[in-house]
Structures are given as C-alpha cells and as structure tokens.
Design an enzyme around this catalytic site. Structure first.
Site, PDB file in Angstrom:
ATOM      1  CG  HIS A  80      -2.174   0.927   1.055  1.00 41.57           C
ATOM      2  ND1 HIS A  80      -1.886   2.175   1.445  1.00 41.57           N
ATOM      3  CD2 HIS A  80      -3.324   0.523   0.605  1.00 41.57           C
ATOM      4  CE1 HIS A  80      -3.174   2.779   1.080  1.00 41.57           C
ATOM      5  NE2 HIS A  80      -4.054   1.808   0.730  1.00 41.57           N
TER       6      HIS A  80
ATOM      7  CG  ASP B   6      -8.280  -4.542  -3.290  1.00 44.61           C
ATOM      8  OD1 ASP B   6      -7.572  -3.423  -3.294  1.00 44.61           O
ATOM      9  OD2 ASP B   6      -9.420  -4.569  -3.467  1.00 44.61           O
TER      10      ASP B   6
HETATM   11  C1  SDX Z   1      -6.177  -0.161  -3.227  1.00 41.85           C
HETATM   12  O1  SDX Z   1      -4.448   4.443  -2.112  1.00 41.85           O
HETATM   13  C2  SDX Z   1      -5.333   3.797  -1.461  1.00 41.85           C
HETATM   14  O2  SDX Z   1      -5.797   4.221  -0.483  1.00 41.85           O
HETATM   15  C3  SDX Z   1      -5.635   2.594  -2.199  1.00 41.85           C
HETATM   16  C4  SDX Z   1      -6.889   1.717  -1.589  1.00 41.85           C
HETATM   17  C5  SDX Z   1      -8.186   2.394  -1.329  1.00 41.85           C
HETATM   18  O3  SDX Z   1      -8.851   2.104  -0.295  1.00 41.85           O
HETATM   19  O4  SDX Z   1      -8.621   3.314  -2.039  1.00 41.85           O
HETATM   20  O5  SDX Z   1      -6.591   1.301  -0.426  1.00 41.85           O
HETATM   21  C6  SDX Z   1      -7.210   0.566  -2.517  1.00 41.85           C
HETATM   22  O6  SDX Z   1      -5.950   0.421  -4.363  1.00 41.85           O
HETATM   23  C7  SDX Z   1      -5.268  -1.066  -2.112  1.00 41.85           C
HETATM   24  C8  SDX Z   1      -4.060  -1.400  -3.360  1.00 41.85           C
HETATM   25  C9  SDX Z   1      -4.599  -2.556  -4.433  1.00 41.85           C
HETATM   26  N1  SDX Z   1      -3.531  -2.905  -5.176  1.00 41.85           N
HETATM   27  C10 SDX Z   1      -2.959  -3.880  -4.840  1.00 41.85           C
HETATM   28  O7  SDX Z   1      -3.344  -4.942  -4.259  1.00 41.85           O
HETATM   29  C11 SDX Z   1      -1.829  -4.463  -6.264  1.00 41.85           C
HETATM   30  C12 SDX Z   1      -0.272  -5.000  -5.649  1.00 41.85           C
HETATM   31  N2  SDX Z   1       0.164  -4.037  -4.821  1.00 41.85           N
HETATM   32  C13 SDX Z   1       1.037  -3.263  -5.548  1.00 41.85           C
HETATM   33  O8  SDX Z   1       0.933  -2.930  -6.834  1.00 41.85           O
HETATM   34  C14 SDX Z   1       1.593  -1.951  -4.600  1.00 41.85           C
HETATM   35  O9  SDX Z   1       1.624  -2.465  -3.140  1.00 41.85           O
HETATM   36  C15 SDX Z   1       0.582  -0.759  -4.629  1.00 41.85           C
HETATM   37  C16 SDX Z   1       0.323  -0.286  -6.010  1.00 41.85           C
HETATM   38  C17 SDX Z   1      -0.607  -0.900  -3.877  1.00 41.85           C
HETATM   39  C18 SDX Z   1       1.446   0.341  -4.163  1.00 41.85           C
HETATM   40  O10 SDX Z   1       2.492   0.644  -4.740  1.00 41.85           O
HETATM   41  P1  SDX Z   1       3.512   1.665  -4.326  1.00 41.85           P
HETATM   42  O11 SDX Z   1       3.422   2.331  -2.988  1.00 41.85           O
HETATM   43  O12 SDX Z   1       3.885   2.686  -5.485  1.00 41.85           O
HETATM   44  O13 SDX Z   1       4.842   0.805  -4.037  1.00 41.85           O
HETATM   45  P2  SDX Z   1       5.817   0.666  -5.078  1.00 41.85           P
HETATM   46  O14 SDX Z   1       5.252   0.055  -6.465  1.00 41.85           O
HETATM   47  O15 SDX Z   1       6.715   1.671  -5.170  1.00 41.85           O
HETATM   48  O16 SDX Z   1       6.757  -0.638  -4.639  1.00 41.85           O
HETATM   49  C19 SDX Z   1       7.769  -0.551  -3.590  1.00 41.85           C
HETATM   50  C20 SDX Z   1       8.510  -1.856  -3.629  1.00 41.85           C
HETATM   51  C21 SDX Z   1       8.985  -2.010  -5.006  1.00 41.85           C
HETATM   52  O17 SDX Z   1      10.096  -2.812  -4.833  1.00 41.85           O
HETATM   53  P3  SDX Z   1      11.622  -2.038  -4.995  1.00 41.85           P
HETATM   54  O18 SDX Z   1      11.537  -1.348  -6.250  1.00 41.85           O
HETATM   55  O19 SDX Z   1      11.671  -1.085  -3.684  1.00 41.85           O
HETATM   56  O20 SDX Z   1      12.459  -3.113  -4.901  1.00 41.85           O
HETATM   57  O21 SDX Z   1       7.708  -2.783  -3.238  1.00 41.85           O
HETATM   58  C22 SDX Z   1       7.565  -3.813  -4.266  1.00 41.85           C
HETATM   59  C23 SDX Z   1       7.713  -2.853  -5.373  1.00 41.85           C
HETATM   60  O22 SDX Z   1       8.283  -3.915  -6.565  1.00 41.85           O
HETATM   61  N3  SDX Z   1       6.018  -4.220  -4.009  1.00 41.85           N
HETATM   62  C24 SDX Z   1       5.748  -5.421  -4.420  1.00 41.85           C
HETATM   63  C25 SDX Z   1       4.381  -5.259  -4.073  1.00 41.85           C
HETATM   64  N4  SDX Z   1       3.887  -3.819  -3.859  1.00 41.85           N
HETATM   65  C26 SDX Z   1       4.908  -3.344  -3.808  1.00 41.85           C
HETATM   66  N5  SDX Z   1       6.315  -6.663  -4.616  1.00 41.85           N
HETATM   67  C27 SDX Z   1       5.635  -7.697  -5.050  1.00 41.85           C
HETATM   68  N6  SDX Z   1       4.062  -7.605  -4.585  1.00 41.85           N
HETATM   69  C28 SDX Z   1       3.456  -6.450  -4.066  1.00 41.85           C
HETATM   70  N7  SDX Z   1       2.133  -6.591  -3.906  1.00 41.85           N
END
Ligand code: SDX
Length: 394
Positions: free
Chosen positions: A271, A328
């Site tokens: 998140h 989710d």
């Molecule tokens: C919602 O904003 C809100 O409030 C949203 C929400 C709401 O109520 O409206 O809460 C609802 O959208 C929840 C999120 C649902 N999406 C997912 O579950 C999709 C999977 N999650 C990721 O795509 C990610 O965690 C996000 C999109 C939710 C957040 O992404 P960020 O904060 O931009 O994090 P990032 O992409 O910069 O990742 C930081 C690091 C990265 O690794 P490094 O580059 O540091 O090595 O963490 C890793 C990412 O690769 N990472 C993950 C991951 N989420 C982040 N690696 C594997 N699996 C994951 N799920």
C-alpha cells in the site's frame, strides 16, 4: 480550511489538499471516518449510516437517517429510457465500463444536479446516485447473463434490495440472510472512503473544474477500475485460483512476486500509505474466518490466502518493504462466499466508495475560493529548436 494547498512554493497547487473526512495513520495502521475508528462500525454494520456520516460530517439522527433511507428507497428506479443503453452493450462488456457510462448518462436525466447549492439538494442527489448505482450494477449483471431486469423492491433495505435486483427471478424473490446482509454492509462501508487514493483524487480533480457530481464520479469509476487500485480484488482471486489449479505453490508464487523480472506482484499486498496492516484487511480477514463456516462454505482459496500471508509476513523482501495485506486481499473471498460473481467485485468496490467520492466532491465544492486543480511539471524535453520543412526532411 479544507481545499487545495500549495506544498511546493515553486510549483503552485500540487494537488495535495486538506480534508476533514478521513484520517489515516499509515505507520500505526489507523483509519477513522470523521474521527470514528473503522473498527467501531463492525457492530450492526450500516453502510447507509456511514454514507451520511462521510457526506454530512456527523452520524445521522434517527430522523435524518429515516429521511435519507426514504430518499434511497424512493429513487432506486432508473428512467425507463436508460434501459435502452444496456441493450447497446455486448453481453461481454466489462461492468465497470457500463457503470461509468451509465453514471455519466444519469446526468442527462437529472438536470437538477447541475445546480447543487445546499445540503438538501446534495442530500437528494447523493441519495439518487447511491441508490441508482445498485440498480445500474444489477442491470449490468442481468444483461451479461441475458436475464430480465428485476425492479427494486421498496420494502427492502439497501443491501437486500441490491441482492434482490441481482439474483431474484420474476417467479422467485431472492432472500437475503441477515448474516449476508451484515457482511455486505460491512464490506461496503469498509470501502466507503480512504482519503486521497487514486480514484478519489480523480473525482476531486474533475470536480475542481466545476464538472457536475455525476461526471466526477463516473471518472472515479474509471480510475478505480485499474488492477493496481480497485481492480486488485479481481486480480487477487485470479492469483488464488492460479495457485489452486496447481499451476504453482504459494511458495512459488511468493518467489515470483519477489523477482522484478517476473512483473508479477503479490496482489492484495502492499500500500502507498500503510506501512503496517491495513486495518480493513484485519477486519475482512476476521469476517472471512467467521462467515464461511456460518454459511457452510469451505473455500480452499481462503487456506491459500492464509498461507500466502504467512509466508510473506516472514519473508525479508516483504518485511523490509513493509508490505502487508491490503483491503483487497480477503474481500474477494467473502464476496465469492455470498455469491457475488468475480466480474462484479470491482463494481462492489465502486458502490462502497461512492459515498466517499460524493463527500470529497461536496467538501471541495463548499471550499471558498477553491481553484481548478492544475498539477505542474518539470520539463525534460528538447531545448528550443526549428521546424524542418517536410520536403527537406530525410
Ligand atoms: C487499493 O491508495 C489507496 O488508499 C488505495 C486503496 C483504497 O482504499 O482506495 O487502499 C485501495 O488500491 C489497495 C491496493 C490494491 N492494489 C494491489 O493490491 C496491487 C498490488 N500492490 C502493489 O502494486 C503496490 O503495493 C501498490 C500499487 C498498492 C502500492 O505501490 P507503491 O506504494 O507505489 O509501491 P511501489 O510500487 O513503489 O513498491 C515499492 C517496492 C517495490 O520494490 P523495490 O523497487 O523497492 O525493490 O515494493 C515492491 C515494489 O516492487 N512491491 C511489491 C508489491 N507491492 C510493492 N512487490 C511484490 N508484490 C507487491 N504487491
């Protein structure tokens, strides 16, 4: 004192804003609606009450609640002319595409929404949209199955009426068990607002141009549709099914999600704001654990979800990045247990989030001197150059 503020003096409005609606502490995993901790809504969960709280800033009095509930009941029907639009969509049309299109189309039938000036006009417009989004969602589902539309039943409350329109037959009324009614009320209210998430910021951005409430919320539906946002609840189910079909073990999937080159993510994890458990995920995990046995449902996907959570919470990759289950991760398992088809999961998220979008649109609308959102950019393109005539180009 709500509204857009300038955070970076050099760049004008950065799109960040002050709001009085929802408070999140990402480090502590705290979420409050108008100051009330989210955990306090799980007793006799009531989505309609939370919708009023978010939009109007206080818990409704019994009289306010009854008025709002009557508004919702009274405006559940769509204009009969709107049914022709459904017929124009292919049966395979994604329901989120239909939802966004039909919410926009509502403004053609309700010109009064172009003049929302006071609390009463907003109450009626909000009730209309919160009520009709159910009817649109149910009709989209019925159209996808080639089934007749089922009209809303004025004797039914919000959630039972939605499930009636989704699952009743002309010859047989769907009966909504109290346990299902409470579970879906809780799921909807847990999704009701989450401060400046992607879709809510979209609604504020569109609304800042003085676009009407329905157009602004239709834009919110489009933003929510993305798999990184509201579409994640479908992606979680697909991930769990992929593991369940034996294509890989939970350990294999977690290994894949850690490998940058795989482009695979552990859906339902991580998140932008929470660096701790999403409090909604905790509550949804509890509902899943309680509801499935009470419904006599044994879903192997719940066991897989638990295993994935167990592995990830002990894995340094996830621990170092503070990646925890989000809203989710468990919601889809509950929706599946109460009979909601996967194709409608993100639509359920949109029905839940609608009061939050309305609350933010109305908060912004009431902010004196609110300006149109205009994020700035840092230009990284070519320096000034000349246009070469086509005849001289190689
Ligand atoms: C919602 O904003 C809100 O409030 C949203 C929400 C709401 O109520 O409206 O809460 C609802 O959208 C929840 C999120 C649902 N999406 C997912 O579950 C999709 C999977 N999650 C990721 O795509 C990610 O965690 C996000 C999109 C939710 C957040 O992404 P960020 O904060 O931009 O994090 P990032 O992409 O910069 O990742 C930081 C690091 C990265 O690794 P490094 O580059 O540091 O090595 O963490 C890793 C990412 O690769 N990472 C993950 C991951 N989420 C982040 N690696 C594997 N699996 C994951 N799920």
């Amino acid at each position: 004192e709500t509204g857009l503020i300038t955070l970076d003096p050099g760049y004008g409005n950065t799109g960040s804003c002050r709001s009085a609606i929802t408070f999140i502490d990402g480090e502590q995993g705290i979420l409050r609606y108008r100051g009330i901790p989210i955990e306090q809504f799980d007793a006799a969960p009531n989505f309609v009450e939370v919708a009023w709280l978010l939009i109007f800033g206080h818990l409704p009095s019994p009289e306010e609640y009854d008025t709002f509930a009557a508004d919702l009941t009274g405006c559940a029907n769509l204009d009969e002319g709107m049914k022709h639009h459904f017929e124009g969509f292919p049966r395979t049309a994604p329901p989120m595409a239909i939802l966004s299109a039909m919410i926009n189309a509502l403004s053609c039938f309700h010109p009064e929404i172009f003049e929302l000036q006071d609390k009463d006009s907003v109450r009626i417009a909000a009730a209309g949209l919160i009520s009709k989004i159910r009817t649109i969602a149910a009709y989209a589902y019925r159209h996808s199955k080639g089934l007749p539309y089922i009209y809303p039943d004025p004797k039914l409350r919000y959630v039972p009426n939605f499930l009636h329109m989704m699952f009743s037959q002309p010859y047989e009324h769907h009966v909504c068990e109290p346990i299902v009614r409470d579970a879906l009320n809780l799921i909807l209210l847990l999704h009701a607002d989450h401060e400046q998430n992607c879709s809510t910021s979209t609604v504020r951005m569109v609304g800042s141009s003085q676009a009407n409430l329905f157009a602004s919320c239709a834009a919110g539906v489009c933003a929510l549709w993305g798999p990184l946002h509201g579409g994640a609840n479908v992606a979680v189910l697909e991930m769990l099914e992929q593991i369940h079909q034996g294509q890989m073990t939970p350990d294999d999937y977690v290994r894949l999600a850690k490998d940058k080159d795989s482009k695979v993510r552990l859906m339902g994890f991580g998140h932008r704001v929470y660096r701790n458990f999403d409090p909604r995920a905790r509550m949804l995990a509890k509902i899943a654990e309680q509801l499935l046995p009470q419904l006599g449902v044994k879903d192997p996907l719940l066991d897989i979800a638990r295993r994935l959570e167990e592995i990830a919470l002990e894995d340094p990759y996830f621990v170092e990045r503070q990646l925890y289950p989000n809203v989710d991760f468990y919601s889809g398992i509950i929706l599946r247990a109460i009979g909601i088809p996967v194709s409608m999961f993100t639509v359920i998220f949109a029905i839940g989030r609608l009061p939050g979008w309305i609350a933010h649109w109305w908060e912004q609308e009431q902010t004196p001197g609110n300006k149109i959102a205009r994020p700035r950019q840092i230009y990284i393109g070519p320096p000034e150059t000349d246009r070469v005539q086509l005849s001289e180009r190689r």
